[in-house]
Every structure is written in C-alpha cells, then in structure tokens.
Design a protein around this motif. Sequence first.
Motif, PDB file in Angstrom:
ATOM      1  N   GLY A  39      55.559  18.869  62.703  1.00  0.00           N
ATOM      2  CA  GLY A  39      54.555  18.175  62.378  1.00  0.00           C
ATOM      3  C   GLY A  39      53.581  18.866  61.692  1.00  0.00           C
ATOM      4  O   GLY A  39      52.671  17.897  60.985  1.00  0.00           O
ATOM      5  N   ALA A  40      53.541  19.963  61.349  1.00  0.00           N
ATOM      6  CA  ALA A  40      52.358  20.697  61.004  1.00  0.00           C
ATOM      7  C   ALA A  40      52.769  20.602  59.422  1.00  0.00           C
ATOM      8  O   ALA A  40      53.771  20.306  58.729  1.00  0.00           O
ATOM      9  N   ARG A  41      51.359  20.578  58.423  1.00  0.00           N
ATOM     10  CA  ARG A  41      51.565  20.286  57.181  1.00  0.00           C
ATOM     11  C   ARG A  41      51.878  21.937  56.710  1.00  0.00           C
ATOM     12  O   ARG A  41      50.933  22.922  56.999  1.00  0.00           O
ATOM     13  N   VAL A  42      52.602  21.961  55.735  1.00  0.00           N
ATOM     14  CA  VAL A  42      53.029  23.302  55.208  1.00  0.00           C
ATOM     15  C   VAL A  42      52.928  23.439  53.765  1.00  0.00           C
ATOM     16  O   VAL A  42      53.314  22.502  53.030  1.00  0.00           O
ATOM     17  N   HIS A  43      52.131  24.074  52.965  1.00  0.00           N
ATOM     18  CA  HIS A  43      51.731  24.340  51.880  1.00  0.00           C
ATOM     19  C   HIS A  43      52.849  25.428  51.214  1.00  0.00           C
ATOM     20  O   HIS A  43      52.674  26.297  51.463  1.00  0.00           O
ATOM     21  N   THR A  44      53.430  25.069  50.231  1.00  0.00           N
ATOM     22  CA  THR A  44      54.236  26.059  49.296  1.00  0.00           C
ATOM     23  C   THR A  44      53.972  25.779  47.728  1.00  0.00           C
ATOM     24  O   THR A  44      53.477  24.825  47.404  1.00  0.00           O
ATOM     25  N   ASP A  45      54.801  26.773  46.984  1.00  0.00           N
ATOM     26  CA  ASP A  45      55.153  26.338  45.569  1.00  0.00           C
ATOM     27  C   ASP A  45      56.128  25.364  45.449  1.00  0.00           C
ATOM     28  O   ASP A  45      56.738  25.115  46.539  1.00  0.00           O
ATOM     29  N   HIS A  60      55.109  18.379  53.740  1.00  0.00           N
ATOM     30  CA  HIS A  60      55.152  19.474  53.062  1.00  0.00           C
ATOM     31  C   HIS A  60      54.438  19.016  51.825  1.00  0.00           C
ATOM     32  O   HIS A  60      54.485  17.922  51.049  1.00  0.00           O
ATOM     33  N   VAL A  61      53.522  19.958  51.272  1.00  0.00           N
ATOM     34  CA  VAL A  61      52.578  19.926  50.204  1.00  0.00           C
ATOM     35  C   VAL A  61      52.981  20.942  49.126  1.00  0.00           C
ATOM     36  O   VAL A  61      53.214  22.185  49.528  1.00  0.00           O
ATOM     37  N   THR A  62      52.914  20.686  47.788  1.00  0.00           N
ATOM     38  CA  THR A  62      53.354  21.867  46.989  1.00  0.00           C
ATOM     39  C   THR A  62      52.381  21.820  46.010  1.00  0.00           C
ATOM     40  O   THR A  62      51.599  21.016  45.536  1.00  0.00           O
ATOM     41  N   VAL A  63      52.293  23.016  45.315  1.00  0.00           N
ATOM     42  CA  VAL A  63      51.389  23.460  44.169  1.00  0.00           C
ATOM     43  C   VAL A  63      52.335  23.762  43.016  1.00  0.00           C
ATOM     44  O   VAL A  63      53.631  24.194  43.273  1.00  0.00           O
ATOM     45  N   CYS A  64      51.887  23.737  41.707  1.00  0.00           N
ATOM     46  CA  CYS A  64      53.049  24.039  40.814  1.00  0.00           C
ATOM     47  C   CYS A  64      52.543  25.059  39.999  1.00  0.00           C
ATOM     48  O   CYS A  64      51.517  25.070  39.095  1.00  0.00           O
ATOM     49  N   HIS A  65      53.029  26.255  39.947  1.00  0.00           N
ATOM     50  CA  HIS A  65      52.708  27.434  39.380  1.00  0.00           C
ATOM     51  C   HIS A  65      52.773  27.301  37.905  1.00  0.00           C
ATOM     52  O   HIS A  65      51.873  27.723  37.093  1.00  0.00           O
ATOM     53  N   ALA A  66      53.512  26.612  37.338  1.00  0.00           N
ATOM     54  CA  ALA A  66      54.033  26.185  36.015  1.00  0.00           C
ATOM     55  C   ALA A  66      52.830  25.675  35.164  1.00  0.00           C
ATOM     56  O   ALA A  66      52.582  25.850  34.108  1.00  0.00           O
ATOM     57  N   ARG A  67      52.007  24.896  36.101  1.00  0.00           N
ATOM     58  CA  ARG A  67      50.828  24.090  35.399  1.00  0.00           C
ATOM     59  C   ARG A  67      49.511  24.887  35.678  1.00  0.00           C
ATOM     60  O   ARG A  67      48.442  24.616  35.606  1.00  0.00           O
ATOM     61  N   GLY A  68      49.622  26.250  36.130  1.00  0.00           N
ATOM     62  CA  GLY A  68      48.706  26.931  36.373  1.00  0.00           C
ATOM     63  C   GLY A  68      47.770  26.656  37.733  1.00  0.00           C
ATOM     64  O   GLY A  68      46.711  27.233  38.175  1.00  0.00           O
ATOM     65  N   GLU A  69      48.666  25.749  38.795  1.00  0.00           N
ATOM     66  CA  GLU A  69      48.131  25.435  39.876  1.00  0.00           C
ATOM     67  C   GLU A  69      48.483  26.548  41.156  1.00  0.00           C
ATOM     68  O   GLU A  69      49.753  26.700  41.299  1.00  0.00           O
ATOM     69  N   TYR A  70      47.424  27.052  41.736  1.00  0.00           N
ATOM     70  CA  TYR A  70      47.917  28.078  42.663  1.00  0.00           C
ATOM     71  C   TYR A  70      47.208  27.755  44.242  1.00  0.00           C
ATOM     72  O   TYR A  70      47.666  28.540  45.058  1.00  0.00           O
ATOM     73  N   ALA A  71      46.255  26.952  44.109  1.00  0.00           N
ATOM     74  CA  ALA A  71      45.859  26.492  45.382  1.00  0.00           C
ATOM     75  C   ALA A  71      45.218  24.939  45.297  1.00  0.00           C
ATOM     76  O   ALA A  71      44.894  24.687  44.127  1.00  0.00           O
TER      77      ALA A  71
END
Length: 74
Positions: A39-45, A60-71
Amino acid sequence: DKPPILGLIQRGGQVVMRMLANVQQKTIQPIIEAAVIKGARVHTDEYDIYARLPVWGYRHVTVCHARGEYARDD
C-alpha cells in the motif's frame, strides 16, 4: 562491467541497497516486498522493471528522465 544496484530509501528513513544478479521483476520483487509495506507509494523512473508494482500491492508514481524530470514535490 558494473553490476546493477537496486536502491530504496524511505523519506527521512532507512536506505536499502542490493546488488542484483539481473534486472528482472522476479529479482526485485522479493527485495521490495521485504523492505516496503503493501500500500506504500513507491516513486521510480519510467523503467519497465517497475511496471508490476501496482499488481504487487503498491501505489506507483514515476518521473520521466527523458523529459529532464528527476524528482517531483507532490
């Protein structure tokens, strides 16, 4: 040749680092399940190895490194 490393960190909490034999979902699943409560929220690429996190019982929450997003500060 560098071995793959899985790193997990709880905000303000513990760090878990594991050297992986390979980069497969069946390899990371037991490591995640031992360290992260369901049930925890996990942040990944956006790497597809993490695609089954919701099936395993995590938000699950993601960031997109391809768009320059790291956090994200959500």
